[in-house]
Design a protein around this motif. Structure first.
Motif, PDB file in Angstrom:
ATOM      1  N   THR A   1       0.826  -1.050  -0.062  1.00 17.95           N
ATOM      2  CA  THR A   1      -0.028   0.125  -0.053  1.00 17.95           C
ATOM      3  C   THR A   1       0.798   1.262  -0.013  1.00 17.95           C
ATOM      4  O   THR A   1       1.997   1.265   0.397  1.00 17.95           O
ATOM      5  CB  THR A   1      -0.872   0.012   0.979  1.00 17.95           C
ATOM      6  OG1 THR A   1      -0.323   0.075   2.632  1.00 17.95           O
ATOM      7  CG2 THR A   1      -2.002  -0.985   1.139  1.00 17.95           C
ATOM      8  N   MET A   2       0.279   2.311  -0.485  1.00 22.12           N
ATOM      9  CA  MET A   2       0.778   3.501  -0.435  1.00 22.12           C
ATOM     10  C   MET A   2      -0.155   4.757   0.153  1.00 22.12           C
ATOM     11  O   MET A   2      -1.311   4.748  -0.301  1.00 22.12           O
ATOM     12  CB  MET A   2       1.199   4.197  -1.647  1.00 22.12           C
ATOM     13  CG  MET A   2       1.783   5.663  -1.688  1.00 22.12           C
ATOM     14  SD  MET A   2       2.720   6.138  -3.375  1.00 22.12           S
ATOM     15  CE  MET A   2       4.256   5.200  -3.130  1.00 22.12           C
ATOM     16  N   ILE A   3       0.442   5.327   1.283  1.00 17.44           N
ATOM     17  CA  ILE A   3      -0.628   6.257   1.920  1.00 17.44           C
ATOM     18  C   ILE A   3       0.058   7.744   1.491  1.00 17.44           C
ATOM     19  O   ILE A   3       0.973   8.178   1.609  1.00 17.44           O
ATOM     20  CB  ILE A   3      -0.400   6.052   3.363  1.00 17.44           C
ATOM     21  CG1 ILE A   3      -0.754   4.642   3.967  1.00 17.44           C
ATOM     22  CG2 ILE A   3      -1.223   7.156   4.281  1.00 17.44           C
ATOM     23  CD1 ILE A   3      -0.464   4.451   5.403  1.00 17.44           C
TER      24      ILE A   3
ATOM     25  N   VAL B   1      -9.518   4.098   0.596  1.00 19.14           N
ATOM     26  CA  VAL B   1      -8.727   3.582  -0.694  1.00 19.14           C
ATOM     27  C   VAL B   1      -9.296   4.113  -2.106  1.00 19.14           C
ATOM     28  O   VAL B   1     -10.482   4.515  -1.978  1.00 19.14           O
ATOM     29  CB  VAL B   1      -9.345   2.058  -0.814  1.00 19.14           C
ATOM     30  CG1 VAL B   1      -8.763   1.480  -2.110  1.00 19.14           C
ATOM     31  CG2 VAL B   1      -8.752   1.183   0.521  1.00 19.14           C
ATOM     32  N   LEU B   2      -8.172   4.817  -2.688  1.00 19.51           N
ATOM     33  CA  LEU B   2      -8.558   5.188  -3.783  1.00 19.51           C
ATOM     34  C   LEU B   2      -8.625   4.403  -5.156  1.00 19.51           C
ATOM     35  O   LEU B   2      -9.465   4.757  -6.047  1.00 19.51           O
ATOM     36  CB  LEU B   2      -7.281   6.432  -3.946  1.00 19.51           C
ATOM     37  CG  LEU B   2      -7.149   7.631  -3.022  1.00 19.51           C
ATOM     38  CD1 LEU B   2      -5.706   8.708  -3.371  1.00 19.51           C
ATOM     39  CD2 LEU B   2      -8.355   8.350  -2.944  1.00 19.51           C
ATOM     40  N   SER B   3      -8.244   3.358  -4.890  1.00 13.51           N
ATOM     41  CA  SER B   3      -8.404   2.526  -6.166  1.00 13.51           C
ATOM     42  C   SER B   3      -7.655   0.869  -5.580  1.00 13.51           C
ATOM     43  O   SER B   3      -6.613   0.984  -5.201  1.00 13.51           O
ATOM     44  CB  SER B   3      -7.735   2.800  -7.383  1.00 13.51           C
ATOM     45  OG  SER B   3      -7.957   1.724  -8.254  1.00 13.51           O
ATOM     46  N   GLU B   4      -8.602   0.045  -5.678  1.00 10.77           N
ATOM     47  CA  GLU B   4      -7.990  -1.275  -5.595  1.00 10.77           C
ATOM     48  C   GLU B   4      -7.039  -1.891  -6.666  1.00 10.77           C
ATOM     49  O   GLU B   4      -6.424  -2.922  -6.529  1.00 10.77           O
ATOM     50  CB  GLU B   4      -9.457  -2.120  -5.228  1.00 10.77           C
ATOM     51  CG  GLU B   4     -10.015  -1.879  -4.008  1.00 10.77           C
ATOM     52  CD  GLU B   4      -9.531  -2.746  -2.831  1.00 10.77           C
ATOM     53  OE1 GLU B   4      -8.466  -3.468  -2.956  1.00 10.77           O
ATOM     54  OE2 GLU B   4     -10.095  -2.794  -1.592  1.00 10.77           O
ATOM     55  N   LYS B   5      -7.572  -1.185  -7.916  1.00 10.04           N
ATOM     56  CA  LYS B   5      -6.863  -1.897  -9.410  1.00 10.04           C
ATOM     57  C   LYS B   5      -6.370  -0.481  -9.837  1.00 10.04           C
ATOM     58  O   LYS B   5      -6.560  -0.039 -10.717  1.00 10.04           O
ATOM     59  CB  LYS B   5      -7.684  -2.392 -10.032  1.00 10.04           C
ATOM     60  CG  LYS B   5      -8.238  -3.749  -9.507  1.00 10.04           C
ATOM     61  CD  LYS B   5      -9.364  -4.348 -10.379  1.00 10.04           C
ATOM     62  CE  LYS B   5      -9.969  -5.602  -9.668  1.00 10.04           C
ATOM     63  NZ  LYS B   5     -10.895  -6.299 -10.578  1.00 10.04           N
ATOM     64  N   PRO B   6      -4.924   0.005  -9.231  1.00  8.85           N
ATOM     65  CA  PRO B   6      -4.549   1.441  -9.773  1.00  8.85           C
ATOM     66  C   PRO B   6      -3.979   1.074 -11.190  1.00  8.85           C
ATOM     67  O   PRO B   6      -3.910   2.129 -11.995  1.00  8.85           O
ATOM     68  CB  PRO B   6      -3.221   1.377  -8.771  1.00  8.85           C
ATOM     69  CG  PRO B   6      -2.762   0.119  -8.185  1.00  8.85           C
ATOM     70  CD  PRO B   6      -4.430  -0.638  -8.109  1.00  8.85           C
ATOM     71  N   THR B   7      -3.515  -0.025 -11.484  1.00  9.59           N
ATOM     72  CA  THR B   7      -2.927  -0.468 -12.767  1.00  9.59           C
ATOM     73  C   THR B   7      -4.099  -0.103 -13.805  1.00  9.59           C
ATOM     74  O   THR B   7      -3.709   0.086 -15.122  1.00  9.59           O
ATOM     75  CB  THR B   7      -2.178  -1.557 -13.198  1.00  9.59           C
ATOM     76  OG1 THR B   7      -3.149  -2.564 -12.822  1.00  9.59           O
ATOM     77  CG2 THR B   7      -1.153  -1.803 -12.190  1.00  9.59           C
ATOM     78  N   GLU B   8      -5.101  -0.021 -13.452  1.00 14.04           N
ATOM     79  CA  GLU B   8      -6.313  -0.047 -14.517  1.00 14.04           C
ATOM     80  C   GLU B   8      -7.037   1.561 -14.573  1.00 14.04           C
ATOM     81  O   GLU B   8      -8.006   1.663 -15.385  1.00 14.04           O
ATOM     82  CB  GLU B   8      -7.513  -0.943 -14.140  1.00 14.04           C
ATOM     83  CG  GLU B   8      -7.003  -2.650 -14.412  1.00 14.04           C
ATOM     84  CD  GLU B   8      -8.166  -3.402 -13.794  1.00 14.04           C
ATOM     85  OE1 GLU B   8      -9.344  -2.852 -13.574  1.00 14.04           O
ATOM     86  OE2 GLU B   8      -7.772  -4.730 -13.788  1.00 14.04           O
TER      87      GLU B   8
ATOM     88  N   LYS C   1       1.182   2.234 -10.014  1.00 12.32           N
ATOM     89  CA  LYS C   1       0.941   1.611 -11.099  1.00 12.32           C
ATOM     90  C   LYS C   1       2.264   0.922 -11.239  1.00 12.32           C
ATOM     91  O   LYS C   1       1.946  -0.446 -11.834  1.00 12.32           O
ATOM     92  CB  LYS C   1       0.807   2.867 -12.177  1.00 12.32           C
ATOM     93  CG  LYS C   1      -0.788   3.354 -11.996  1.00 12.32           C
ATOM     94  CD  LYS C   1      -0.825   4.363 -12.911  1.00 12.32           C
ATOM     95  CE  LYS C   1      -2.375   5.024 -12.870  1.00 12.32           C
ATOM     96  NZ  LYS C   1      -2.717   5.886 -13.932  1.00 12.32           N
ATOM     97  N   VAL C   2       3.404   1.159 -11.349  1.00 13.74           N
ATOM     98  CA  VAL C   2       4.504   0.392 -11.583  1.00 13.74           C
ATOM     99  C   VAL C   2       4.623  -0.740 -10.807  1.00 13.74           C
ATOM    100  O   VAL C   2       5.050  -1.668 -11.283  1.00 13.74           O
ATOM    101  CB  VAL C   2       5.959   1.297 -11.922  1.00 13.74           C
ATOM    102  CG1 VAL C   2       6.923   0.432 -11.889  1.00 13.74           C
ATOM    103  CG2 VAL C   2       5.689   2.319 -13.116  1.00 13.74           C
ATOM    104  N   LEU C   3       4.433  -0.605  -9.656  1.00 10.91           N
ATOM    105  CA  LEU C   3       5.025  -1.503  -8.633  1.00 10.91           C
ATOM    106  C   LEU C   3       3.663  -2.109  -7.924  1.00 10.91           C
ATOM    107  O   LEU C   3       3.675  -3.173  -7.042  1.00 10.91           O
ATOM    108  CB  LEU C   3       5.734  -0.891  -7.381  1.00 10.91           C
ATOM    109  CG  LEU C   3       6.846  -0.295  -8.054  1.00 10.91           C
ATOM    110  CD1 LEU C   3       7.642   0.568  -6.820  1.00 10.91           C
ATOM    111  CD2 LEU C   3       7.965  -1.295  -8.354  1.00 10.91           C
ATOM    112  N   ASP C   4       2.486  -1.712  -8.510  1.00 10.63           N
ATOM    113  CA  ASP C   4       1.160  -2.227  -8.128  1.00 10.63           C
ATOM    114  C   ASP C   4       0.940  -2.357  -6.939  1.00 10.63           C
ATOM    115  O   ASP C   4       0.796  -3.212  -5.941  1.00 10.63           O
ATOM    116  CB  ASP C   4       1.173  -3.781  -8.685  1.00 10.63           C
ATOM    117  CG  ASP C   4      -0.261  -4.342  -8.536  1.00 10.63           C
ATOM    118  OD1 ASP C   4      -1.319  -3.700  -8.626  1.00 10.63           O
ATOM    119  OD2 ASP C   4      -0.299  -5.802  -8.521  1.00 10.63           O
TER     120      ASP C   4
END
Length: 300
Positions: free
Chosen positions: A113-115, A246-253, A221-224
């Motif tokens: 996670t990233m806070i 949570v801003l997105s559960e699937k950031p790469t999408e 996005k790069v490190l999921d």
């Protein structure tokens, strides 16, 4: 010279860290009188920012916000020094997380996670969060020029086990940690103005088009990693609570820089709720007149 300044300042910081809170805030009130009424520290910047962001408010309303801000500013800097001597019991009493189970669930699912945080309310005491998590904690920060103070800040912020990493080395360290199989939580402050020559995206912040930091989103996005906004509220003097979203559960999408824009929308909500707790001394909107052509439609 750096060492001399540190030797002179450290005993004062140590003394402040050992004071009871009632005396700490008595000193803060005195510092406020000096900083605001005598020195006038960055008063012009603060007034310009408030006038720019709240044109609908009267001069008197903005003045009230201004004075409350300076009182809060004095409090948080003394609270930073207090971190040196505060006990774990006091910290967990004064800085409470309302839904830490959000992070604990993601940990149980093996997700990193990233806070993402703004300069709002209190960002120093958030480091106590690490004592409630199982993941390895990192925090991205800007290096202080005085190497002795830089080490002191790293020691203070690392009190609960957080490792501070420089912006320039963050991607490599986080990538290596993931390769080693570490479950990690990374903290980053993302609300201030980036350098123009490093700007990759512009967006509206408080209804003004400005360059924005997107490094946090790019790392996610790069490190999921799951991007999470930490909303901090000041309940009363010396007491805060943090709530995770949570801003997105699937950031790469997520397309474009929508995560960064969503983060700023959350920051705006906090500012509108209690504007006196935002860090108004920063020249956040200094590049508002340099919007590239491809982003000028945002101003309409």
């Amino acid at each position: 010279m750096q060492l001399a300044v540190f030797i002179l300042a450290y005993p004062l910081l140590w003394l402040i860290s050992r004071l009871p809170f009632r005396i700490l805030y008595f000193i803060s009130d005195i510092v406020y009188q000096l900083l605001y009424h005598v020195v006038g520290y960055r008063k012009k910047v603060v007034r310009n920012n408030l006038a720019l962001v709240f044109p609908e408010k009267s001069d008197l309303e903005r003045l009230r916000i201004e004075k409350k801000f300076y009182k809060h500013l004095c409090d948080i800097f003394l609270e930073m020094a207090k971190t040196l001597g505060i006990s774990n019991r006091q910290m967990h009493k004064r800085y409470v997380f309302t839904n830490v189970e959000v992070l604990q669930r993601l940990e149980s699912e093996g997700k990193n996670t990233m806070i993402m945080m703004p300069h709002y309310a209190s960002w120093e005491w958030v480091f106590s969060l690490n004592s409630q998590l199982n993941s390895r904690a990192y925090a991205i920060y800007q290096v202080i020029q005085n190497k002795y103070f830089d080490k002191l800040v790293r020691d203070i912020r690392g009190k609960y086990g957080t490792t501070l990493i420089r912006t320039t080395e963050s991607r490599k360290i986080i990538k290596d940690a993931k390769k080693e199989g570490q479950l990690i939580t990374v903290g980053i402050i993302s609300d201030q103005s980036p350098m123009l020559n490093r700007t990759r995206h512009w967006a509206k912040f408080m209804n003004i088009t400005v360059p924005i930091h997107v490094g946090g989103e790019e790392l996610c996005k790069v490190l999921d990693m799951i991007p999470i906004y930490l909303k901090v509220e000041k309940l009363k003097r010396g007491y805060y609570q943090g709530t995770f979203k949570v801003l997105s559960e699937k950031p790469t999408e997520v397309e474009g820089y929508k995560i960064s824009e969503a983060f700023l929308k959350e920051v705006e909500k906090s500012i509108y709720e209690a504007p006196e707790y935002y860090f108004w001394t920063h020249k956040r909107w200094k590049h508002k007149d340099k919007v590239p052509k491809e982003f000028q439609s945002m101003q309409e």
